[in-house]
Scaffold this active site. Structure first.
Site, PDB file in Angstrom:
ATOM      1  N   MET A  33      37.753  42.262  45.211  1.00 27.10           N
ATOM      2  CA  MET A  33      36.708  41.289  45.539  1.00 27.10           C
ATOM      3  C   MET A  33      37.273  40.224  46.494  1.00 27.10           C
ATOM      4  O   MET A  33      36.695  39.149  46.636  1.00 27.10           O
ATOM      5  CB  MET A  33      36.167  40.637  44.268  1.00 27.10           C
ATOM      6  N   LEU A  36      42.845  37.728  48.005  1.00 26.39           N
ATOM      7  CA  LEU A  36      43.933  38.593  47.557  1.00 26.39           C
ATOM      8  C   LEU A  36      45.200  37.812  47.273  1.00 26.39           C
ATOM      9  O   LEU A  36      45.526  36.842  47.958  1.00 26.39           O
ATOM     10  CB  LEU A  36      44.204  39.655  48.627  1.00 26.39           C
ATOM     11  N   HIS A  40      47.229  42.198  44.236  1.00 28.02           N
ATOM     12  CA  HIS A  40      46.452  43.139  45.056  1.00 28.02           C
ATOM     13  C   HIS A  40      47.337  43.794  46.115  1.00 28.02           C
ATOM     14  O   HIS A  40      47.235  44.989  46.373  1.00 28.02           O
ATOM     15  CB  HIS A  40      45.342  42.398  45.823  1.00 28.02           C
ATOM     16  N   GLY A 150      44.632  47.307  38.752  1.00 26.60           N
ATOM     17  CA  GLY A 150      45.722  46.574  38.113  1.00 26.60           C
ATOM     18  C   GLY A 150      45.562  46.541  36.596  1.00 26.60           C
ATOM     19  O   GLY A 150      44.450  46.491  36.078  1.00 26.60           O
ATOM     20  N   SER A 189      42.922  35.544  41.145  1.00 28.28           N
ATOM     21  CA  SER A 189      42.210  34.718  42.125  1.00 28.28           C
ATOM     22  C   SER A 189      41.748  33.417  41.472  1.00 28.28           C
ATOM     23  O   SER A 189      41.656  32.383  42.128  1.00 28.28           O
ATOM     24  CB  SER A 189      40.997  35.478  42.662  1.00 28.28           C
TER      25      SER A 189
HETATM   26  O1  PAF Z   1      38.809  43.905  39.694  1.00 29.27           O
HETATM   27  C1  PAF Z   1      38.012  43.620  40.617  1.00 29.27           C
HETATM   28  O2  PAF Z   1      38.369  42.947  41.596  1.00 29.27           O
HETATM   29  C2  PAF Z   1      36.558  44.084  40.529  1.00 29.27           C
HETATM   30  O3  PAF Z   1      36.126  44.091  39.209  1.00 29.27           O
HETATM   31  C3  PAF Z   1      36.323  45.449  41.191  1.00 29.27           C
HETATM   32  C4  PAF Z   1      37.096  46.561  40.520  1.00 29.27           C
HETATM   33  C5  PAF Z   1      36.737  45.378  42.671  1.00 29.27           C
HETATM   34  C6  PAF Z   1      34.836  45.808  41.139  1.00 29.27           C
HETATM   35  O4  PAF Z   1      34.056  44.835  41.760  1.00 29.27           O
END
Ligand code: PAF
Length: 283
Positions: A33, A36, A40, A150, A189
Site C-alpha cells: 500500500m 515503503l 517492504h 511479510g 508505515s
Molecule cells: O499488507 C498490505 O500492505 C496490504 O494489506 C496488501 C497485502 C497490499 C493488500 O492491500
C-alpha cells in the site's frame, strides 16, 4: 540497472506481463500500500530469487479500512516509494487508481473463514475480506508465479496462503521475515504516526513478546498467565492492548499440550496509533 517501468492500467500491465511469460520469464510479485520501509524493500529484493521479472504494486485499498480508520490520511509517498523499488531492482510498478481496480461498486468479495474473525479480525471486522478481495484481484491482473508477504502481518499471510490453496490459485506464497528497528520495533508505515515519546515506548511491545518467547522456551506453558502479565505491564505504560495471544503457527488456533510450533501475537495502541507484532517460538 534499467529504470523501473510504472504502469497504471490493468490492461497494459497484463499485455506487458504476457510478453514476459511468452519469453519464458517467471513473475514474482510484491503487493503493497506504499509508504515503503525497509521491510517492504527487503521483500522486493528477496523477490528476485523467485522471478525473472519483479512486479510491485502500490494501492491503498479502501475495502480493507473501516470508516473510522486512517484511509484518508494513510501516508502516500509515491516518488520515494518508486525510487526505493527501483533501487531494489523491481522491474515493474503497478500503481492503479481507485477507478482502475474498482470501476464499479464491488459486489463480489472473498469471504475468509472464521479464523479471520479472530485476533485482528475481531478488532477490524471486514479487514480480511477487503485484503483477500484485493489480493485476489491483484493476482488476477499480475498472474504471478510467486507472491511475497511479510510475517509482520502474520494473520494476513495465513489468510492469503489459505485462500491460494483453497481456491487453487497457481501462485506460490512466500513469507518474508519481519524487519525491526534497533530497539526491536517492527517496521511499519504506521510508526510514522508516533510522537517522539511514544516512539521510545514502542520498543516495549517487541520486548514483551521476546520475554514471553523466552519464558516458553524455558518450559512455561501457562499461556494465559503469560498473556495477561504482558497485557497488564503494557496497560500500566500508556498502552491500550487489543490482544496478546499465544497460538499455533499452523492455523492460529489455541495450542494444545503437544504443540511445539507457536507464535505470540499482539496488537496494542499508543495514543491513536495501533501497532501489531508477533514472534514465532519453537520449543
Ligand atoms: O499488507 C498490505 O500492505 C496490504 O494489506 C496488501 C497485502 C497490499 C493488500 O492491500
Amino acid at each position: 540497472m534499467s529504470a523501473i517501468e510504472t504502469i497504471a492500467s490493468g490492461t497494459q500491465l497484463r499485455q506487458r506481463l504476457n510478453a514476459v511469460r511468452r519469453s519464458g520469464g517467471r513473475i514474482a510479485f510484491v503487493p503493497t500500500m506504499g509508504n515503503l520501509h525497509e521491510g517492504h524493500l527487503t521483500l522486493a529484493r528477496q523477490a528476485r530469487q523467485h522471478g525473472d521479472c519483479v512486479v510491485a504494486s502500490i494501492f491503498v485499498n479502501r475495502l480493507q479500512f473501516a470508516p473510522h480508520e486512517d484511509f484518508d490520511c494513510y501516508p502516500r509517498t509515491f516518488e520515494a516509494d518508486q525510487a526505493g523499488l527501483e533501487s531494489c531492482g523491481v522491474n515493474l510498478l503497478f500503481a492503479p487508481d481507485e477507478r482502475e481496480l474498482y470501476p464499479e461498486q464491488q459486489h463480489y468479495y472473498v469471504q475468509p473463514p472464521a479464523m479471520a474473525d479472530d485476533l485482528e479480525g475481531a478488532f477490524r471486522p471486514g479487514f480480511f475480506r477487503g485484503v483477500a478481495t484485493v489480493v485476489l484481484k491483484l493476482f488476477n491482473l499480475v498472474q504471478p508465479d510467486a507472491a511475497l508477504f511479510g510475517k509482520k502481518d502474520y494473520q494476513q499471510l495465513m489468510v492469503v496462503r489459505n485462500m491460494a490453496r483453497q481456491l487453487a490459485l497457481p501462485v506460490q506464497i512466500v513469507a518474508g521475515e519481519t524487519v525491526r528497528a534497533a530497539d526491536g520495533l517492527a517496521l511499519s508505515s504506521r510508526n510514522a504516526y508516533l510522537s517522539t515519546q511514544q516512539r521510545t515506548q514502542a520498543g516495549n511491545l517487541y520486548k514483551g513478546l521476546a520475554e514471553i518467547a523466552r519464558s516458553i522456551r524455558a518450559g512455561n506453558r501457562d499461556f494465559s498467565l503469560l498473556e495477561s502479565d504482558l497485557l497488564q505491564k503494557l496497560d500500566k505504560n500508556q498502552w491500550k492492548v487489543d490482544y496478546v495471544a499465544v497460538r499455533k503457527q499452523t492455523d492460529l488456533q489455541l495450542p494444545t499440550e503437544s504443540d511445539r510450533e507457536l507464535v505470540v501475537l499482539t496488537a496494542a495502541r499508543l495514543g491513536t496509533t495501533r501497532l501489531i507484532d508477533n514472534l514465532e517460538v519453537s520449543v
